[in-house]
Design a protein around this motif. Structure first.
Motif, PDB file in Angstrom:
ATOM      1  N   UNK A 291       0.829  -1.211   0.000  1.00 42.02           N
ATOM      2  CA  UNK A 291       0.000   0.000   0.000  1.00 42.02           C
ATOM      3  C   UNK A 291       0.856   1.252   0.000  1.00 42.02           C
ATOM      4  N   UNK A 292       0.396   2.242  -0.759  1.00 40.23           N
ATOM      5  CA  UNK A 292       0.989   3.576  -0.744  1.00 40.23           C
ATOM      6  C   UNK A 292       0.061   4.421   0.116  1.00 40.23           C
ATOM      7  N   UNK A 293       0.564   4.979   1.223  1.00 45.57           N
ATOM      8  CA  UNK A 293      -0.327   5.703   2.123  1.00 45.57           C
ATOM      9  C   UNK A 293      -0.949   6.927   1.453  1.00 45.57           C
ATOM     10  N   UNK A 294      -2.135   7.292   1.919  1.00 45.57           N
ATOM     11  CA  UNK A 294      -2.820   8.453   1.372  1.00 45.57           C
ATOM     12  C   UNK A 294      -1.985   9.698   1.665  1.00 45.57           C
ATOM     13  N   UNK A 295      -1.897  10.599   0.689  1.00 48.23           N
ATOM     14  CA  UNK A 295      -1.210  11.865   0.920  1.00 48.23           C
ATOM     15  C   UNK A 295      -1.976  12.978   0.232  1.00 48.23           C
ATOM     16  N   UNK A 296      -1.844  14.174   0.804  1.00 48.75           N
ATOM     17  CA  UNK A 296      -2.566  15.329   0.295  1.00 48.75           C
ATOM     18  C   UNK A 296      -1.649  16.216  -0.511  1.00 48.75           C
TER      19      UNK A 296
END
Length: 120
Positions: free
Chosen positions: A107-112
């Motif tokens: 998984x690629x963590x969520x980023x803003x």
């Protein structure tokens, strides 16, 4: 496997008047396993703050399918254009354990991604 992300707004490649906001992101992938891995595919989910959504899927990252030995890390920089001043992304990589040839997801963590003047 550990994945971390840094984002950078690109004002020189953005045109707010026509709703074009360009962001760069730097991904660091670290192999904490005791086996070598190969990155085969990427799958992104991209959201604008106006509710629009798109998916991007394909082979490798920035044109390569890197192999990471145990303890190694790999970095690359890529970009994403948004139609709004903020958005977010997350996703996954399809990796292969080169010892047993089995595939697994990371998984690629969520980023803003946020235009800096919005943070005041």
């Amino acid at each position: 496997m550990e994945v971390s992300v840094e984002t950078f707004y690109q004002p020189d490649y953005s045109n707010p008047i026509s709703g074009e906001y360009m962001f760069a992101y730097r991904i660091t992938i670290e192999n904490h396993n005791n086996f070598s891995v190969k990155l085969h595919r990427r799958h992104w989910h991209i959201f604008d703050s106006n509710g629009s959504y798109r998916e991007v899927e394909g082979e490798g990252v920035v044109g390569v399918q890197p192999i990471l030995q145990p303890g190694e890390r790999y970095q690359y920089v890529s970009g994403c254009n948004l139609r709004t001043e903020m958005g977010k992304m997350y996703g996954s990589y399809t990796m292969e354990n080169l010892n047993n040839k089995k595939s697994f997801e990371v998984n690629i963590p969520i980023f803003e991604m946020i235009v800096p003047f919005k943070m005041n």
